[in-house]
Enzyme design. Structure first.
Site, PDB file in Angstrom:
ATOM      1  N   CYS A 100     -73.602  19.065  33.648  1.00 55.27           N
ATOM      2  CA  CYS A 100     -72.448  18.160  33.564  1.00 55.27           C
ATOM      3  C   CYS A 100     -72.712  16.900  34.388  1.00 55.27           C
ATOM      4  CB  CYS A 100     -71.197  18.874  34.073  1.00 55.27           C
ATOM      5  SG  CYS A 100     -69.717  17.842  34.035  1.00 55.27           S
ATOM      6  N   HIS A 111     -69.415  22.856  31.383  1.00 57.64           N
ATOM      7  CA  HIS A 111     -70.710  22.957  30.705  1.00 57.64           C
ATOM      8  C   HIS A 111     -71.840  22.719  31.692  1.00 57.64           C
ATOM      9  CE1 HIS A 111     -71.511  18.514  30.422  1.00 57.64           C
ATOM     10  NE2 HIS A 111     -70.212  18.484  30.615  1.00 57.64           N
ATOM     11  N   CYS A 114     -64.403  19.376  29.704  1.00 59.58           N
ATOM     12  CA  CYS A 114     -64.981  18.103  30.144  1.00 59.58           C
ATOM     13  C   CYS A 114     -64.850  17.071  29.019  1.00 59.58           C
ATOM     14  CB  CYS A 114     -66.458  18.286  30.505  1.00 59.58           C
ATOM     15  SG  CYS A 114     -67.207  16.787  31.197  1.00 59.58           S
ATOM     16  N   ASP A 142     -67.035  15.117  28.154  1.00 58.92           N
ATOM     17  CA  ASP A 142     -68.354  14.947  27.541  1.00 58.92           C
ATOM     18  C   ASP A 142     -68.272  15.087  26.013  1.00 58.92           C
ATOM     19  OD1 ASP A 142     -71.081  15.605  26.569  1.00 58.92           O
ATOM     20  OD2 ASP A 142     -71.576  15.625  28.709  1.00 58.92           O
ATOM     21  N   ARG A 166     -70.272  15.888  23.905  1.00 61.38           N
ATOM     22  CA  ARG A 166     -71.052  16.974  23.298  1.00 61.38           C
ATOM     23  C   ARG A 166     -70.333  18.329  23.363  1.00 61.38           C
ATOM     24  NH1 ARG A 166     -76.105  15.631  27.018  1.00 61.38           N
ATOM     25  NH2 ARG A 166     -74.312  15.434  28.427  1.00 61.38           N
TER      26      ARG A 166
HETATM   27 CO    CO Z   1     -69.313  17.178  31.886  1.00 56.79          CO
END
Ligand code: CO
Length: 196
Positions: free
Chosen positions: A99, A96, A40, A42, A44
């Protein structure tokens, strides 16, 4: 501050060269990663940081909700290059929990272009509607859908002509479905992998 990033980079490059004078020359000449990471976007969930892999050790593709769209030239080009040229041995789909992409697919609101992108997540949710509806807690239901979507991407990858062709030629190529916990920093193997 943006200048902090450049200063950090200068220190990092200097340290690397001090530890190994040929570090960059060697990396510049060749990359031989054993892993293709599909994760992803993302911020993090940075592939190298959470797996301890160094530059040159993992080929990375990231998009919102780590999806493998069959008509996405971007991911198909990455996949073909990783499998055919780099000859990676493992493809890791790492989603994750919690999400935002998966959440946006299911929140019933309109978000624009991203709704088209997230359609496969809604398809997966439809496929597993009965099981998902039995999960009362909203966060747990979302996290279960995150897992189911990762499995669907593993299955989708296994069916691509690129992977099928590699397997037919006897290549050792394993696909893995992993999920990362934002709240504990741990990766779980969903054991939904595929191999020839
Ligand atoms: Co995500």
């Amino acid at each position: 501050m943006l200048s902090d990033l450049l200063q950090h980079n200068m220190r990092w490059a200097t340290q690397k060269r001090q530890a190994d004078p040929n570090y960059f020359e060697r990396l510049a000449a060749l990359q031989q990663p054993e892993y293709l990471w599909i994760g992803c976007s993302d911020s993090r969930v940075p592939a190298n940081v959470i797996t301890g892999l160094e530059p040159g050790e993992v080929f990375v593709h990231r998009n919102v909700a780590n999806l493998v769209h069959r008509g996405d030239l971007n991911i198909l080009s990455v996949l073909e290059f990783a499998v055919e040229t780099l000859q990676v041995k493992h493809i890791i789909v790492c989603g994750h929990y919690n999400c935002g992409g998966v959440r946006a697919a299911m929140d019933g609101h309109q978000h624009g272009l991203i709704d088209h992108w997230l359609q496969p997540v809604r398809d997966t949710a439809d496929e597993h509607r009965d099981a998902l509806e039995k999960i009362i807690d909203g966060d747990r239901r979302l996290n279960r859908l995150c897992e189911l979507s990762i499995k669907a991407q593993v299955d989708g990858l296994a069916r691509t002509p690129i992977v099928q062709s590699a397997w037919k030629r006897g290549r050792s190529l394993n696909i893995h479905g992993w999920v990362y916990g934002l709240s504990d920093g741990l990766i779980r193997d969903l054991e939904c992998g595929a191999c020839a």
